[in-house]
Every structure is written in C-alpha cells, then in structure tokens.
Motif scaffolding. Sequence first.
Motif, PDB file in Angstrom:
ATOM      1  N   ASP A 151      30.574  -8.786 -19.103  1.00  0.00           N
ATOM      2  CA  ASP A 151      31.095  -7.687 -19.925  1.00  0.00           C
ATOM      3  C   ASP A 151      30.120  -7.357 -21.050  1.00  0.00           C
ATOM      4  O   ASP A 151      29.516  -8.248 -21.643  1.00  0.00           O
ATOM      5  CB  ASP A 151      32.453  -8.116 -20.513  1.00  0.00           C
ATOM      6  N   ASP A 152      29.988  -6.058 -21.313  1.00  0.00           N
ATOM      7  CA  ASP A 152      29.187  -5.584 -22.445  1.00  0.00           C
ATOM      8  C   ASP A 152      27.705  -5.922 -22.350  1.00  0.00           C
ATOM      9  O   ASP A 152      27.063  -6.226 -23.356  1.00  0.00           O
ATOM     10  CB  ASP A 152      29.749  -6.131 -23.767  1.00  0.00           C
ATOM     11  N   SER A 208      36.502  -3.381 -20.153  1.00  0.00           N
ATOM     12  CA  SER A 208      36.802  -4.816 -20.272  1.00  0.00           C
ATOM     13  C   SER A 208      38.127  -5.149 -19.590  1.00  0.00           C
ATOM     14  O   SER A 208      38.290  -6.227 -19.007  1.00  0.00           O
ATOM     15  CB  SER A 208      36.876  -5.238 -21.744  1.00  0.00           C
TER      16      SER A 208
END
Length: 265
Positions: A193-194, A133
């Motif tokens: 992200d993620d 991140s």
Amino acid sequence: MPASSGLSARNAASPDAGPPLGTASDPNAPIAPRDGGPDCDRCENRRWVLDAHGELKPCPKCGVAQRWRMDALRAFSSRSELSTQQTLFNFKTSFAGAEIESLGNCLEAAQDFAESPDGRWLVIWGTRGNGKSHLCAAVDNHLQAAGTPSLFVTMSDLLASLKEAFDLQSNTEQETYSGRLRQFKTAPVLILDDLGAESSSAFSQGIVFEILDYRYRNRLATMIVTNVPLNAFDPRVASRMQDSSFCTVIENTAPDFRARPVAER
Ligand SMILES: Nc1ncnc2c1ncn2[C@@H]1O[C@H](COP(=O)(O)OP(=O)(O)OP(=O)(O)O)[C@@H](O)[C@H]1O
Ligand SMILES: [Mg+2]
Ligand SMILES: [Zn+2]
C-alpha cells in the motif's frame, strides 16, 4: 535428509510442540500427522525441515506450513482494527444512487486478483481517499480467510521495519535485516500500500527495486496501490508494471470518499 534433520531440530527448538517425534527404536521413522493436516513425504509429517544453513523452516510442502507461514508474515503486516473490517462486500460502487464506473472496475479487478492471485500483479493508482487501501485490506482479508499466506503492508511500515532491523542488528532469523527483507521478497502474495509515498532516498529506492525486481523475476503475486502515476515511478519499476502479460494496471478516478457527506456514504 530433511526427515532426520527435521526431527532433531524440532525436538531441540520446539519444546512446547508436543512430545518428541519418532519412536525409541527408529527416531527418524515417519510419524502419523497429529495435527489433522495432510501426510507429507517431504517432512515426514513433522511440519519442519532444516534448510541448507541448518536453520529450522516450516515445511514448504504441506498445508500446515501455510498456516505457520501466515503467522510469520503477520508479524510484518500493517493489518489494523480498521483494515479487518474492510471487505470486498462493503466496498461501495454507487453513491446517492449513481454508479461510479471506476469503482466497479477496481472492485472487479481486486476480486479477480483475490480469487486467483498466482503469477499476477495488480496495480491500482489514483487520488487520495478513494478506497485504494480499503481494497488492499479487502484482498488481504479474503486471502487470509481462504488460507493463502498474504502480506499486507504499507510502504512506510515496510521501510520502518527494515530500518528497525538494521538498527537492532539482532541475529535471530526473523529479526535480521536480510530475514525481514526476504519476507517481503518471497511472501506468496504481497499487498503493498502507498508505494511512491516513501522518500526518494537511495535506500528507499533500492529497497523498492530489489523487492519488486525479485517478485517480477519469480512471478510472485503482487498488488500495488499508489497515488503516483506510472510515468512518475523509477523507470525500472514502471517498466515491470507495464508488462501486460501478467500485470493489470487500473486507474481509480473516483473522488475522495472522506470528503463525502456522511449521509451519502
Ligand atoms: N468505495 C468505498 N466503499 C466503502 N468505503 C470506502 C470506499 N472508498 C473509500 N472508503 C472508505 O473511506 C476511507 C478512506 O479510504 P482509503 O483509506 O481506502 O483511501 P485511499 O485511496 O487509500 O486514500 P490515500 O490515498 O489517502 O491512502 C476508508 O475508511 C474506506 O473504508
Ligand atoms: Mg491509502
Ligand atoms: Zn511437510
């Protein structure tokens, strides 16, 4: 004609954007740029055009439009107090004197992407807490500073934003479900992200595929960060990531930063 439609639309919709454009004798005549931006033959320096649906859009051609595009994207961003501090410069690749090769490779790939994201995908995957991140935020900060419209968003914020629009059923351009979805599909640079942390519901999977397939087909710059190895993704998504002609996939094998003694960080 974008020029004349841009004029009437701006005068009607942006009362705080300055006095009416054009002149009394010819209201559609080009005007001098008043904002220090470049001359633009598409919008005649009005910075706005009307699209085929009669909706007011920032002019896609001139540089000032980029600024506005950035502001529009920011409404959907996961930027935070912490993320604005995370840069390519404060991303460490050695700890207690020992270089971690994997972190160096990830940093280099992120730097390359941040320098010239056009037409490229970058996928970084790895275990928890090892700086993924941080690199997303760093790339976003770099692009924002360079004036490139980028959208840094976590998968959970993206889905929450779409669900909220779905529930609101509101009808202004930014608030509709399809308007939001379009922002994620068409952002000049999307930093996701993620990915893979979302639920495996048909809704989530459908959204992920729709966004990534659109971006794949249109070769739109995309950075994806995930805990999930490629072979555990929806095969349709994994297949697109494996297109090495424009996608770089890199594993971050570094250990969890959060577990490091504070003195070592
Ligand atoms: N190489 C690094 N240099 C400097 N700070 C780092 C580094 N790696 C991680 N950090 C810091 O450690 C914290 C956790 O990192 P980050 O959130 O980027 O991990 P992550 O890989 O995204 O974890 P998760 O998979 O749980 O989301 C952040 O505050 C980040 O700034
Ligand atoms: Mg993370
Ligand atoms: Zn223009």
